[in-house]
Structures are given as C-alpha cells and as structure tokens.
Design an enzyme around this catalytic site. Sequence first.
Site, PDB file in Angstrom:
ATOM      1  N   HIS A 193      53.724   3.877  -5.525  1.00  0.00           N
ATOM      2  CA  HIS A 193      54.627   2.498  -6.214  1.00  0.00           C
ATOM      3  C   HIS A 193      55.935   2.807  -7.377  1.00  0.00           C
ATOM      4  O   HIS A 193      55.740   2.353  -8.688  1.00  0.00           O
ATOM      5  CB  HIS A 193      53.518   1.435  -7.059  1.00  0.00           C
TER       6      HIS A 193
ATOM      7  N   ASN B 267      48.505  -6.502  -5.149  1.00  0.00           N
ATOM      8  CA  ASN B 267      49.646  -6.303  -4.199  1.00  0.00           C
ATOM      9  C   ASN B 267      49.854  -7.340  -3.729  1.00  0.00           C
ATOM     10  O   ASN B 267      48.953  -8.572  -3.081  1.00  0.00           O
ATOM     11  CB  ASN B 267      48.477  -5.396  -2.850  1.00  0.00           C
TER      12      ASN B 267
ATOM     13  N   TYR C 288      43.896   4.781 -12.753  1.00  0.00           N
ATOM     14  CA  TYR C 288      45.491   5.023 -13.642  1.00  0.00           C
ATOM     15  C   TYR C 288      45.051   5.154 -15.731  1.00  0.00           C
ATOM     16  O   TYR C 288      46.354   5.859 -15.713  1.00  0.00           O
ATOM     17  CB  TYR C 288      45.767   3.233 -13.522  1.00  0.00           C
TER      18      TYR C 288
HETATM   19 FE1  HDD Z   1      46.967   1.826  -7.417  1.00  0.00          FE
HETATM   20  C1  HDD Z   1      49.388   2.570  -9.173  1.00  0.00           C
HETATM   21  C2  HDD Z   1      48.032  -1.353  -6.305  1.00  0.00           C
HETATM   22  C3  HDD Z   1      44.206   0.982  -4.831  1.00  0.00           C
HETATM   23  C4  HDD Z   1      45.346   4.634  -7.497  1.00  0.00           C
HETATM   24  N1  HDD Z   1      48.318   0.239  -7.791  1.00  0.00           N
HETATM   25  C5  HDD Z   1      49.228   0.902  -8.467  1.00  0.00           C
HETATM   26  C6  HDD Z   1      50.325  -0.368  -8.659  1.00  0.00           C
HETATM   27  C7  HDD Z   1      50.227  -0.838  -7.521  1.00  0.00           C
HETATM   28  C8  HDD Z   1      48.688  -0.939  -7.480  1.00  0.00           C
HETATM   29  C9  HDD Z   1      50.543  -2.325  -8.154  1.00  0.00           C
HETATM   30  C10 HDD Z   1      51.613  -0.384  -9.484  1.00  0.00           C
HETATM   31  C11 HDD Z   1      51.489  -0.742 -10.998  1.00  0.00           C
HETATM   32  C12 HDD Z   1      52.894  -1.038 -11.801  1.00  0.00           C
HETATM   33  O1  HDD Z   1      53.108  -1.401 -10.758  1.00  0.00           O
HETATM   34  O2  HDD Z   1      53.096   0.305 -12.482  1.00  0.00           O
HETATM   35  N2  HDD Z   1      45.387   0.520  -6.467  1.00  0.00           N
HETATM   36  C13 HDD Z   1      46.618  -1.003  -6.214  1.00  0.00           C
HETATM   37  C14 HDD Z   1      45.851  -2.365  -5.782  1.00  0.00           C
HETATM   38  C15 HDD Z   1      44.689  -0.925  -4.663  1.00  0.00           C
HETATM   39  C16 HDD Z   1      45.607   0.469  -5.471  1.00  0.00           C
HETATM   40  C17 HDD Z   1      46.351  -3.306  -5.249  1.00  0.00           C
HETATM   41  C18 HDD Z   1      43.487  -1.256  -3.899  1.00  0.00           C
HETATM   42  C19 HDD Z   1      42.716  -2.655  -3.824  1.00  0.00           C
HETATM   43  N3  HDD Z   1      45.599   2.382  -6.653  1.00  0.00           N
HETATM   44  C20 HDD Z   1      43.775   2.585  -6.022  1.00  0.00           C
HETATM   45  C21 HDD Z   1      43.062   3.127  -5.825  1.00  0.00           C
HETATM   46  C22 HDD Z   1      43.726   4.808  -6.404  1.00  0.00           C
HETATM   47  C23 HDD Z   1      45.350   4.759  -7.015  1.00  0.00           C
HETATM   48  C24 HDD Z   1      42.046   3.417  -4.953  1.00  0.00           C
HETATM   49  C25 HDD Z   1      43.385   5.571  -7.013  1.00  0.00           C
HETATM   50  C26 HDD Z   1      41.400   6.648  -6.938  1.00  0.00           C
HETATM   51  N4  HDD Z   1      47.471   2.988  -8.253  1.00  0.00           N
HETATM   52  C27 HDD Z   1      47.003   4.271  -8.750  1.00  0.00           C
HETATM   53  C28 HDD Z   1      48.341   5.001  -9.217  1.00  0.00           C
HETATM   54  C29 HDD Z   1      48.940   4.370  -9.582  1.00  0.00           C
HETATM   55  C30 HDD Z   1      48.680   2.867  -8.665  1.00  0.00           C
HETATM   56  C31 HDD Z   1      47.890   7.213  -8.975  1.00  0.00           C
HETATM   57  C32 HDD Z   1      50.092   5.135  -9.429  1.00  0.00           C
HETATM   58  C33 HDD Z   1      50.958   4.804 -11.082  1.00  0.00           C
HETATM   59  C34 HDD Z   1      49.813   4.099 -11.952  1.00  0.00           C
HETATM   60  O3  HDD Z   1      48.604   3.602 -11.099  1.00  0.00           O
HETATM   61  O4  HDD Z   1      50.083   3.841 -13.052  1.00  0.00           O
HETATM   62  O5  HDD Z   1      46.854   5.665 -10.569  1.00  0.00           O
END
Ligand code: HDD
Length: 715
Positions: free
Chosen positions: A102, A175, A389
């Site tokens: 993202h 999402n 996160y």
């Molecule tokens: Fe995630 C970012 C949505 C599963 C690990 N995720 C991130 C963002 C969104 C989502 C919208 C961006 C937020 C922003 O605008 O700053 N992610 C989802 C949704 C998921 C999902 C709807 C399943 C239902 N994500 C998911 C899993 C993991 C992550 C299973 C890890 C185990 N997601 C992350 C992250 C991020 C992230 C790596 C990247 C930057 C951040 O968190 O802040 O931790």
Amino acid sequence: MVQTRLVAISLALASLASSQCPFADPGRLAARAEGRPESREHLKSYEVDDGDGFLTSDVGGPIEDQNSLKAGERGPTLLEDFIFRQKITHFDHERVPERAVHARGAGAHGTFTSYGNYSNITAASFLGAKDKQTPVFVRFSTVAGSRGSADTARDVHGFAVRLYTDEGNFDIVGNNIPVFFIQDAIQFPDLIHSVKPRSDNEIPQAATAHDSAWDFFTQETSTLHTLFWAMAGYGIPRSFRHMDGHGVHTFRLVNENGDTKLVKFHWISKQGKASLVWDEAQHVAGKNADFHRQDLFDAIASGNFPEWELSIQMINEDQALAFGFDVLDPTKIIPEELAPLQPLGLLRLDANPANYFAETEQIMFQPGHIVRGIDFTDDPLLQGRIFSYLDTQLNRHGGPNFEQLPINRPVVPIHNNNRDGAAQNLIHKNTAPYTPNSLNKGFPKQANRTQGKGFFTAPGRQASGALERRRSSTFQDHWSQPRLFFNSITPIEQQFLIDAIRFETSGLSREVQQNVLVQLNKISHDIAVRVGKTLGLEAPAPDDTYYHNNKTRGLSIFGQELPTIATLRVGVLASTESSDSLTQAKSLKDEFKASNVTVTIVGESRVDGVDQTYTGAEAVGFDGIIVTDGTEKLFDVKNKSTLFPPGRPLQIVVDGYNWGKPVGFLGKARDVVGAAGASEGAGVFIKDGAADIVDEFKKGLATFKFTDRFAQDGQ
Ligand code: HDD
C-alpha cells in the site's frame, strides 16, 4: 531594486492575506455553514505557515543567503559551514521507508456523523448519539506498486479509515474488496513476495501478470475468491470516490452490558460504484499516473465532497457457522440476503491535507487501534495483522513515538507510563512513571467499567483448546464463493473478468497456465474453456464438486446507474477556426453547469474560452465526449497540423467510443461517427444543436459505460 522589493512585499502580503482568510477553502466554508469545527482543526496548532518572517536555520538563527561558506571567492567549502551541513543532512534524510505494501496512496480529512444512538449494540462513543460528529482521515491506496507507481494498475485498493473519537482513535483498515487472499496472517509475506516484482530484475512494477503471482494463486487456492474480484471491475475503479470500502474481517460490537454481536463493516459510496475498462486503465497509467489522487484532490478542492455510508451486517454470536461457511474466514462474504446492510452514519471527506508527507505519508493505521465497544474476533488473519502494523511502523518511523506525530495523535489526552525513545515530543512531569504507584497519588489511574469506563475485550469472550498448527476444517472451501461472485455479475462483467484472466495469464509459463485452468475448472468449466481457448490449452473435464447456480445482490458495477453525475467530466471538442463551434461549446458548458458536470473545451490553442489544447487532451481525461459542429477539418486525417499530434482529435473519439463512454455529435459532426469506427446505438447521441443533447447526455453519463459495444464470447 526598489521595484523588486515592492513586488516581494506585495507578494508576501498577498500570501499572508490568503493564509489568514477564513473562507479560503471549501471544507472550511462547509464546516462553518454547518456549525461544526473544520475537520483538520486538531492539526492547526502544528501548522507552519511561512506567511512572514526570515529564513532561519533549524535552531532559529537568521540565514543571510544561499551560498556555502568558502575559503576565498573561488575556494573550497568549509566544514565549519553548519548552515550548509544542516540543510544537506536534512535533505539526505528526507525519505522514510515506504510502506511495505500500500505504498502508493492518497488521503483526505473529513467528518463522520452518526445517524443515531446505537448504544444498544455498541459502547463505541462515536456511535452514541444522533448527529454526533467525529473527525476522520481516510487513505486510499493500491497494494503492490511502489510509491511512484501508476494509480490505475489493476489491484485491490486500500480503504483505511481513522476515526478520531472522543475515546481514542479507531481505525478500520480495509479494502475496496470485501474478502482477502489468505486465511492466516503467517502467509502474508508469501502472498506479497509472489505479487511483488521478480527479485532478480524487479519486473513487473505494480502488476500481477507474471508467473510467481499466478503460481501462488494456483498453489494457495484461498486466493481465488479475491482474485476474481480484482480481475473484475473492482481492480480498476474509476476513482477512489467510486468505490466501496470493507473492513473484511468479522469484528465484534460490545455494548455497556457486555452483550456482543458479530459484524462486518462496509463503507457504501454515495457516488456509486464505477470502473474503468482495462484498455482505458492502461492508457490512463501512461497519460496520467496520478489519475486517482488528482481526482480526489480536485473533487475536494472544488467543494464536491465525497460521501460514504457506514453500514454493518450484524449477526448473533451463534450464527458464526450458520451459513455453510465460517464467518471467521476472511475469504468469505456474508451475502446480503443472509445479513442485510444497516446504515449507521455518514462519512464525508471535505479537506485535503495541507502537507502530503506530514499527513498522508505519516499516518500509521493499525487494525489494533480499536475503541471501547469494538472487539476483535479469532479470525487468524486479523490476529496476525494486529501485530504486523505496529511492527512495520516501528521500522518506518525508526522508534516507538510515531503515535505522537500530529496526524497520529488522538484528540483526547494520553496518560500512561510509556517513556523516552527517539523523537520523544512530550515532557512528562510525573516522576512515578509506573503503576501501581503512591508517589503520584496512584495517577494515572486504571479505568474499570464503572470508573473511566475501561474495557476493550468483550467481557464474555472465551478461548480454549489444544494448541494446533493447522487450518480450520471450516476454512476448506475455496471455490463456491468465487463461483457465487461470477454468477452474481452481469454477462459483460463476466466477459471482462475472463478477458482480464486472459491478459494476466497470457505470458505465463505453460506449467502455471495449466494450473490456472485446473483451478478455474473447479469454479466453472465454462470459464476454464474460455480462458483455455486463448491460451491454446484444453480445459480439464468438468470438476463439479463446487458448481452451483446461487447468486447474491449488490456485486455488479457496470449496468448500475450512478446516483449522481456531479464531478464527471465531459470533453467538448471544438475548433478555434469556427465561431459556431466555439459558441456551441460554451453553451454546452453553461448547460452542464447546473449538474456540476465539468466541461473541458478542447481546441487547437488556448484562446476564446478553450480550456485545453489537443496536444494535452486525451479520452482518458473525460467520462463523455461531445464533438461540436464546425470541426470537420480537425477530423480530416490529411489535415496535418503542428498544433496537435497526427490524428489526435479523431483518436479522442475512437478511444472514448471503444471504452464505452457516452459520445455526442452535433450538426455536421455526425460524419465523425463512421470515421471513428462508431455506430449509432446506445450512448451515441447525434443531435442538431447544443440544447438538444444535454438531457440525454446526462442520462448517458449516469449509465457511465455502454457495454453493448464490447464483444462477448460466443456472440
Ligand atoms: Fe495490510 C498496510 C489493508 C492484510 C500487513 N493494509 C495496509 C493498508 C491497508 C491494508 C488499507 C494501508 C494503510 C494505509 O493507508 O496506511 N491488509 C489490509 C487488509 C487486509 C490486510 C484489508 C486483510 C483483510 N496486511 C494484511 C496482513 C498483514 C498486513 C495479513 C501482515 C501479516 N498491511 C500490512 C503492513 C502494512 C499494511 C505491512 C504496510 C504499511 C503499514 O502496514 O502501515 O503492516
């Protein structure tokens, strides 16, 4: 010299005036009109205006000029030059790690207004009274691309909402697709490694049309359902404003008595859902990589505030397994027929960030940011996200104090014993930073349900069981819901979905292509046959274990009339060589104004009311196109002009027609219909004058895409 100084003074005064003008932006105006605080109000005390004052160093000393300190006029720069070092060092450290996923996104501020008092179902304070208002920040994103990638890459889109409630920050990190690829967070790195570019050459950027992505999709079949949504219109929305958002997981609502319900959160777009078609999306990526962020920014800047309704699907705790699937499985939707949408409030975005980095880049959402009245469930994807996160944000910020950044601070005071760390902004005066203490009279005190109203975990929540490292037997069906999705969209959307799979899989290795057909065939033999036809591969014999004819409502995008055409854009093709053409163009502009449709008059040069030249105009910039009378010369292919690339005016019409947009032709411009390869039919409006076309064209804009122009298999 005197003159330069006068200009400088008047510029400074002008900028001061505009920065102090309380009516400078539409968000502020709207807030005033409604008697509520501006949605960015809580950030105001951190703003730096630069409306006056001298240039200074970071520690406040005045800076005289922009030359480095040298030994002699032509000599080397001195190490002593602290001004130089401070400026360059700061620049060298300007970038922070982009989000691991993202990374590409855009955000805005707004307000959430509760429709009522919902304390019977949740103790969450932002839902505790009718008309209660809570500031919000929303960030939309794509998933796979890096920070500079194109907005219209086919992808799942992030829809992360932060509510700055009066009991702390609540984030719904969702999402635009209500399901997810995997069922256990431990697989997230595998999913992301497979969709990100290859590790040897870093190709392709922001795209899943490559071997490793489809290898993973076919080896981990829980991905299939989300994949189907992404391959349909959901992967290429018209704008962030034209998509819904979903919390994906099942959460819990908890009321003051500790009673709980299971819920899914949805943000339903008041603009309606609309999508691009794939060829168009690819062109947009090249012509305007900032398409979505610009759309959001411009809409808000022009006072057209996008809105979404927060709706929930609510079920009882004992219904978790009642529908033939497990509501803890994030790859499943709860069809609306089983749990209807119940609207709770309205989200409206009304202010752009003042600074992209400080606000949009530094906001750090967490599924773990919950408030009293909301609780988690045992969904193993959610459980893992609660950890990830916080962890990734420590990495991005370089320390544990990122919650103190203005955009992350809650609007309520913080009292706890967390101390020190890099970039500590607070000056804690309590010298007894531990609990329990007596030296600070026990403060900060622990809350309980009657005092300070503390509880995050639903009082009745239980967990027990033998330790097991395996997937739940209730998570095994990966094929019924992709089929439900396919059954529930229109035939042309099914065609688009199949075409997207054809595109994505066309360059894969033979082995992966075979695996794709095996999985598609478990969803539908028909899909496998149709995709196989393009790949030159035979589909396996029907595998009907999961075949069914069920449908659900609300999943189709194309063919649904948009509830509003405000902010949609019409390109009016005119010629500066014809006064009739220009008059017609101007009257169209006036006629569409009442519906808040943006009309761009395109001409050979920026004179006589022309907004954009043919050198800069493209069909990607318009939702509909009207060709005015008197433009014949522009469409004569022999007319080579240095004022636009060869064939550009005709190309705009060709593309607009081929991408399903409403197209209109006035007077003699009706000859362009054939030249553009178009034919009379739905969405092609041929009229004599400007006044004759407007009403029908507006309806055409609401239809948005005329899909009968696209071929379908077997027709
Ligand atoms: Fe995630 C970012 C949505 C599963 C690990 N995720 C991130 C963002 C969104 C989502 C919208 C961006 C937020 C922003 O605008 O700053 N992610 C989802 C949704 C998921 C999902 C709807 C399943 C239902 N994500 C998911 C899993 C993991 C992550 C299973 C890890 C185990 N997601 C992350 C992250 C991020 C992230 C790596 C990247 C930057 C951040 O968190 O802040 O931790």
